[in-house]
Scaffold this motif. Sequence first.
Motif, PDB file in Angstrom:
ATOM      1  N   MET C   4      93.172 115.432   8.716  1.00 49.43           N
ATOM      2  CA  MET C   4      91.922 116.001   8.196  1.00 49.43           C
ATOM      3  C   MET C   4      90.759 115.665   9.122  1.00 49.43           C
ATOM      4  O   MET C   4      90.755 114.620   9.784  1.00 49.43           O
ATOM      5  CB  MET C   4      91.646 115.455   6.801  1.00 49.43           C
ATOM      6  N   TYR C   5      89.758 116.546   9.134  1.00 46.66           N
ATOM      7  CA  TYR C   5      88.559 116.334   9.956  1.00 46.66           C
ATOM      8  C   TYR C   5      87.328 116.527   9.090  1.00 46.66           C
ATOM      9  O   TYR C   5      87.265 117.458   8.281  1.00 46.66           O
ATOM     10  CB  TYR C   5      88.531 117.329  11.117  1.00 46.66           C
ATOM     11  N   PHE C   6      86.345 115.639   9.271  1.00 50.22           N
ATOM     12  CA  PHE C   6      85.103 115.748   8.500  1.00 50.22           C
ATOM     13  C   PHE C   6      83.882 115.766   9.437  1.00 50.22           C
ATOM     14  O   PHE C   6      83.943 115.282  10.566  1.00 50.22           O
ATOM     15  CB  PHE C   6      84.970 114.584   7.511  1.00 50.22           C
ATOM     16  N   ALA C   7      82.811 116.337   8.902  1.00 45.86           N
ATOM     17  CA  ALA C   7      81.507 116.356   9.582  1.00 45.86           C
ATOM     18  C   ALA C   7      81.653 117.001  10.965  1.00 45.86           C
ATOM     19  O   ALA C   7      82.280 118.050  11.066  1.00 45.86           O
ATOM     20  CB  ALA C   7      80.905 114.951   9.635  1.00 45.86           C
ATOM     21  N   TRP C   8      81.112 116.392  12.036  1.00 46.98           N
ATOM     22  CA  TRP C   8      81.148 117.107  13.322  1.00 46.98           C
ATOM     23  C   TRP C   8      82.552 117.188  13.907  1.00 46.98           C
ATOM     24  O   TRP C   8      82.818 118.043  14.760  1.00 46.98           O
ATOM     25  CB  TRP C   8      80.118 116.574  14.312  1.00 46.98           C
ATOM     26  N   ARG C  10      85.117 118.100  12.105  1.00 48.58           N
ATOM     27  CA  ARG C  10      85.562 119.360  11.515  1.00 48.58           C
ATOM     28  C   ARG C  10      84.943 120.536  12.279  1.00 48.58           C
ATOM     29  O   ARG C  10      85.617 121.527  12.575  1.00 48.58           O
ATOM     30  CB  ARG C  10      85.147 119.396  10.030  1.00 48.58           C
ATOM     31  N   GLU C  11      83.653 120.408  12.631  1.00 50.97           N
ATOM     32  CA  GLU C  11      82.999 121.500  13.357  1.00 50.97           C
ATOM     33  C   GLU C  11      83.578 121.675  14.767  1.00 50.97           C
ATOM     34  O   GLU C  11      83.789 122.803  15.225  1.00 50.97           O
ATOM     35  CB  GLU C  11      81.487 121.251  13.420  1.00 50.97           C
ATOM     36  N   ALA C  55      90.906 107.093   8.909  1.00 50.83           N
ATOM     37  CA  ALA C  55      91.483 106.545   7.679  1.00 50.83           C
ATOM     38  C   ALA C  55      92.930 107.006   7.583  1.00 50.83           C
ATOM     39  O   ALA C  55      93.228 108.189   7.792  1.00 50.83           O
ATOM     40  CB  ALA C  55      90.703 107.015   6.456  1.00 50.83           C
ATOM     41  N   GLN C  58      93.748 107.242   3.243  1.00 51.10           N
ATOM     42  CA  GLN C  58      92.448 106.977   2.606  1.00 51.10           C
ATOM     43  C   GLN C  58      91.954 105.541   2.752  1.00 51.10           C
ATOM     44  O   GLN C  58      91.049 105.125   2.023  1.00 51.10           O
ATOM     45  CB  GLN C  58      92.471 107.424   1.134  1.00 51.10           C
ATOM     46  N   LYS C  59      92.526 104.785   3.699  1.00 50.69           N
ATOM     47  CA  LYS C  59      92.002 103.455   4.016  1.00 50.69           C
ATOM     48  C   LYS C  59      91.534 103.468   5.463  1.00 50.69           C
ATOM     49  O   LYS C  59      92.288 103.876   6.352  1.00 50.69           O
ATOM     50  CB  LYS C  59      93.082 102.377   3.867  1.00 50.69           C
ATOM     51  N   VAL C  60      90.315 103.000   5.712  1.00 51.91           N
ATOM     52  CA  VAL C  60      89.803 102.932   7.077  1.00 51.91           C
ATOM     53  C   VAL C  60      90.589 101.878   7.850  1.00 51.91           C
ATOM     54  O   VAL C  60      90.770 100.756   7.369  1.00 51.91           O
ATOM     55  CB  VAL C  60      88.293 102.601   7.091  1.00 51.91           C
ATOM     56  N   GLU C  72      98.663 111.033   5.200  1.00 52.84           N
ATOM     57  CA  GLU C  72      97.346 111.669   5.375  1.00 52.84           C
ATOM     58  C   GLU C  72      96.505 110.849   6.344  1.00 52.84           C
ATOM     59  O   GLU C  72      96.263 109.667   6.111  1.00 52.84           O
ATOM     60  CB  GLU C  72      96.657 111.761   4.001  1.00 52.84           C
ATOM     61  N   ALA C  74      92.802 110.906   8.396  1.00 55.27           N
ATOM     62  CA  ALA C  74      91.513 111.610   8.452  1.00 55.27           C
ATOM     63  C   ALA C  74      90.656 111.040   9.567  1.00 55.27           C
ATOM     64  O   ALA C  74      90.582 109.826   9.752  1.00 55.27           O
ATOM     65  CB  ALA C  74      90.792 111.493   7.118  1.00 55.27           C
ATOM     66  N   PHE C  76      86.688 111.044  11.210  1.00 54.70           N
ATOM     67  CA  PHE C  76      85.300 111.353  10.822  1.00 54.70           C
ATOM     68  C   PHE C  76      84.335 110.424  11.555  1.00 54.70           C
ATOM     69  O   PHE C  76      84.739 109.378  12.056  1.00 54.70           O
ATOM     70  CB  PHE C  76      85.127 111.231   9.299  1.00 54.70           C
ATOM     71  N   PRO C  78      80.959 107.772  11.694  1.00 54.17           N
ATOM     72  CA  PRO C  78      80.498 106.724  10.779  1.00 54.17           C
ATOM     73  C   PRO C  78      79.794 107.348   9.574  1.00 54.17           C
ATOM     74  O   PRO C  78      79.117 108.369   9.694  1.00 54.17           O
ATOM     75  CB  PRO C  78      79.540 105.904  11.645  1.00 54.17           C
TER      76      PRO C  78
END
Lengths: 147, 147, 82, 82
Positions: C4-8, C10-11, C55, C58-60, C72, C74, C76, C78
Amino acid sequence: MAVRVQEEDFDLGVEAAALRGSGDAGALVTFSGIVRGGEGDVAAMMLEHYPGMTEAALEEIEAEACARWDLSASLIIHRVGRLMPGENIMMVAAASRHRKAAFEAAEFLMDYLKTRAPFWKKEETPEGARWVDAREADDDAAARWAK
Amino acid sequence: MAVRVQEEDFDLGVEAAALRGSGDAGALVTFSGIVRGGEGDVAAMMLEHYPGMTEAALEEIEAEACARWDLSASLIIHRVGRLMPGENIMMVAAASRHRKAAFEAAEFLMDYLKTRAPFWKKEETPEGARWVDAREADDDAAARWAK
Amino acid sequence: MKVMYFAWLREKTAISSEEVDGAGLATVSDLVEALRAKGARHAAAFEDVSAVKVAVDQKVVGFDASLEGATEVAFFPPMTGG
Amino acid sequence: MKVMYFAWLREKTAISSEEVDGAGLATVSDLVEALRAKGARHAAAFEDVSAVKVAVDQKVVGFDASLEGATEVAFFPPMTGG
């Protein structure tokens, strides 16, 4: 003890009243984060999160606060989606018999939330959109709670 | 910036909403003091004050907070008279651009109010009435702000 | 595994999530190398991993973390909530 | 000058406020001596002044503070608001 991630707004007064009713607290501290407008030229704020991990992280942060301080109630609410200047972003609250515990727990909730809960802010400005940078000061603030 | 000493109750949500409207705050911290009931067997709390000096002392405390931190709004409300368990005793609030200033200012307002504003609490219990003793911890808390 | 990718991130990748075959990938760093090889967008997203957090389930964790049993992962920047 | 009592000092003296002739009273301590001489209730109220605070014209001061020009002196225990 509750954690909520939601698009809808919340009412600080209603939430505070509910927390007071749930225990014999003498002290209640609340923190509200609000989208700033004005000189920053932020037209709107987009809040993205990691569904599932976010809730788990907030519950862990709250459980840690309850382990460290004797709280009669606590609450974390964080909004996601597109928010306008002046709107609520989030709130935390901590109720305890004594003010020192309530203040410390509320600050702890904020410091850990800032650095450990997977939310990301993007500001829309007249010059375009930009991701908000993490602040080193937030890491420093969180580090002071390390034992 | 406002100070109120009153017999009537107040509404945290209404007060917080008014503070938010009065400046470009990103962070709002509130503290509420509430009459504890329960195990302490306190049937009621009488709050006495020194009219005139109380208002002047609270204004001085608030002015000092505004000199130390960049606040967009602040508020101190303290009730007097006879209060029942679960009722509001008082509240302070501090709004600022950043959470650190809002938290520190709210704690400062509380610490100084506790030790410098002429209020006295008397608890009514089944065994009779007793004046609440000042706590050394409150003096210590106030002393940490000395520069 | 699901990546999964989040924020920039993901962009930059233009992807929210994708399935990746974890065979032969022992650690997060191995996964990052495999992702970089997928094309220009992924390479750009992972150009500077000092600005990237990860993560696993779901654990960093750190980039040297094992992917054994991971379902999973991910990526992202900070976090900036609050 | 006007002398005021709050909390248990008001209860012990059974007086909220009274007028006192300040002639010959240089400091708060002089005033306390004069008040103690007024009777058993006042003497009881000021038996242990380590537990008593004083404000001259609404400013908290020490017992060695001058009464020159003072119009209002208040005695009370340490504050317990909040």
